[in-house]
Design an enzyme around this catalytic site. Structure first.
Site, PDB file in Angstrom:
ATOM      1  N   ARG A  67      24.391  24.347   8.017  1.00  0.00           N
ATOM      2  CA  ARG A  67      23.192  24.672   8.794  1.00  0.00           C
ATOM      3  C   ARG A  67      21.921  24.561   7.953  1.00  0.00           C
ATOM      4  O   ARG A  67      20.855  24.205   8.474  1.00  0.00           O
ATOM      5  CB  ARG A  67      23.316  26.089   9.376  1.00  0.00           C
ATOM      6  CG  ARG A  67      22.195  26.455  10.359  1.00  0.00           C
ATOM      7  CD  ARG A  67      22.432  27.821  10.975  1.00  0.00           C
ATOM      8  NE  ARG A  67      21.536  28.115  12.087  1.00  0.00           N
ATOM      9  CZ  ARG A  67      20.657  29.116  12.100  1.00  0.00           C
ATOM     10  NH1 ARG A  67      20.552  29.915  11.058  1.00  0.00           N
ATOM     11  NH2 ARG A  67      19.895  29.310  13.153  1.00  0.00           N
ATOM     12  N   ALA A  94      16.005  26.474  15.523  1.00  0.00           N
ATOM     13  CA  ALA A  94      17.456  26.475  15.367  1.00  0.00           C
ATOM     14  C   ALA A  94      17.914  27.811  15.952  1.00  0.00           C
ATOM     15  O   ALA A  94      17.569  28.877  15.447  1.00  0.00           O
ATOM     16  CB  ALA A  94      17.843  26.367  13.897  1.00  0.00           C
ATOM     17  N   SER A  95      18.650  27.753  17.034  1.00  0.00           N
ATOM     18  CA  SER A  95      18.985  28.954  17.801  1.00  0.00           C
ATOM     19  C   SER A  95      19.867  29.909  17.001  1.00  0.00           C
ATOM     20  O   SER A  95      20.495  29.529  16.005  1.00  0.00           O
ATOM     21  CB  SER A  95      19.682  28.568  19.105  1.00  0.00           C
ATOM     22  OG  SER A  95      18.872  27.706  19.862  1.00  0.00           O
ATOM     23  N   GLN A  96      19.909  31.150  17.455  1.00  0.00           N
ATOM     24  CA  GLN A  96      20.722  32.173  16.808  1.00  0.00           C
ATOM     25  C   GLN A  96      22.187  31.738  16.807  1.00  0.00           C
ATOM     26  O   GLN A  96      22.750  31.407  17.854  1.00  0.00           O
ATOM     27  CB  GLN A  96      20.572  33.498  17.544  1.00  0.00           C
ATOM     28  CG  GLN A  96      21.348  34.643  16.921  1.00  0.00           C
ATOM     29  CD  GLN A  96      21.175  35.935  17.698  1.00  0.00           C
ATOM     30  OE1 GLN A  96      20.359  36.022  18.614  1.00  0.00           O
ATOM     31  NE2 GLN A  96      21.941  36.948  17.336  1.00  0.00           N
TER      32      GLN A  96
END
Length: 386
Positions: free
Chosen positions: A45, A77-79
């Protein structure tokens, strides 16, 4: 101490933090299958959020990707917890064709590719397309097709997809997502209904979508043709009413309402029960006028709200034995508030502890009246079957 991104120490630290994140997601229940677990352990990530520290990249939190000139977040960038939960709901299998709406950093597309999907991802912001493609190639997922375009229209020239997964907050379900998804395929979409964000997993049937799961969760709002501005009514004293779906509201009359009282329903939300999300959804799909209220005494985030001639009302809570009692704060008129309180008691009596409703989304041309109060949007009518 800052580690050189090219060093072995940096790589070891990234691996350690990534595996710690996955263990956290497993413990929280967001990760349930070995396939999703392995994808999260594999995809780096931090490469997709190069401006974040390793600790930020592998925290269970949103990482900003872009903001507008006013500082509002337009892409992220989503949880990871929500990302993992949506991947589990999508149940992607190797070889399936997946359409992603909202590439952003490219991280979610990489996870889908790691699961074996053939991924086409649409990104509205042209600046993000190049950076996402770069990160995908750097991590070995260059086969992902990133398309610059408006997600409202999907990818018209592509064949039918097995899954459509939406990684922006949608206010509607456009025709393209229906037409480009095969019958039996899944649509996983963060959908806002009457101000209430929910991640809904739909199955595409012949003439409608039918929900398979409904989970809490919100995302950065969709841009382009699918953007949908809420009506915001400023009521003074820190109160703000949010109204969706073109529901009629007399802002001046509500702002002029005076006098308040609270009616307590006798309905207690027990500690650890997690019943509030279902109650909120029940109110949103059964009360004719329903939205969300931000207020000093509102529930965390916002409260369910209703309004009528000369007044408005919203849910509040107070401590009770082993939980919190739900009440209705009333300002001005009372008829609509009584309807709200009655709906809370009906939910408690008939639906509490039961399964969530089935949400059916119909193109307007074939939409039935159905039970309850339909949620009418530009493209679809949503009917909740409790």
């Amino acid at each position: 101490m800052t580690l050189d991104p090219r060093s072995a120490e940096h790589a070891c630290a990234a691996d350690r933090l990534r595996n710690e994140l996955v263990e956290h997601l497993k413990a929280s229940g967001a990760v349930r299958t070995l396939e999703v677990e392995q994808a999260l352990r594999t995809v780096a990530r931090h490469v997709f959020v190069p401006d974040a520290t390793l600790e930020e990249a592998y925290a269970d939190d949103v990482v900003a990707a872009k903001r507008d000139e006013d500082g509002r977040l337009t892409s992220s960038a989503s949880q990871p917890g929500i990302v993992a939960a949506m991947l589990e709901r999508a149940a992607v299998r190797p070889g399936q064709a997946v359409l992603e709406i909202g590439t952003a950093t490219g991280y979610n597309a990489a996870l889908l590719a790691e699961l074996g999907a053939q991924v086409t991802s649409v990104e509205y912001d042209a600046d993000l397309v190049a950076t996402a493609e770069q990160a995908l190639k750097a991590t070995g997922y260059g086969a992902v097709s990133v398309v610059a375009g408006d997600g409202e229209f999907g990818v018209p020239d592509a064949a039918l997809f097995d899954t459509v997964i939406v990684t922006v907050q949608a206010a509607d379900i456009p025709a393209a997502w229906f037409d480009q998804l095969r019958v039996g395929g899944r649509l996983v979409v963060p959908l806002r209904m009457r101000g209430l964000p929910r991640v809904v997993t739909f199955v595409r049937e012949l003439h409608r979508f039918s929900s398979e799961a409904i989970d809490p969760g919100g995302f950065v709002a969709m841009q382009g043709a699918g953007a949908w501005a809420q009506t915001v009514v400023e009521l003074g004293d820190g109160l703000r009413l949010y109204v969706d779906e073109d529901q009629p509201v007399d802002a001046a009359a509500l702002a002029a309402a005076r006098g308040d009282t609270t009616v307590w329903s006798g309905v207690v939300l027990r500690s650890g029960e997690r019943a509030l999300p279902l109650l909120d959804l029940f109110l949103a799909t059964t009360v004719p006028a329903c939205g969300r209220m931000a207020a000093p005494d509102a529930l965390p985030g916002s409260s369910a709200a209703t309004w009528g001639p000369g007044g408005y009302a919203y849910t509040v809570i107070r401590p009770a034995v082993d939980g919190h009692e739900v009440g209705v704060r009333i300002v001005g008129g009372t008829v609509h508030a009584e309807v709200f309180a009655a709906a809370i008691r009906l939910w408690d009596r008939e639906y509490r502890g039961g399964p969530p409703p089935v949400l059916c989304a119909y193109p307007h041309a074939g939409a039935p009246d159905g039970p309850g109060v339909p949620v009418d949007k530009r493209h679809v009518r949503i009917v909740a079957d409790w």
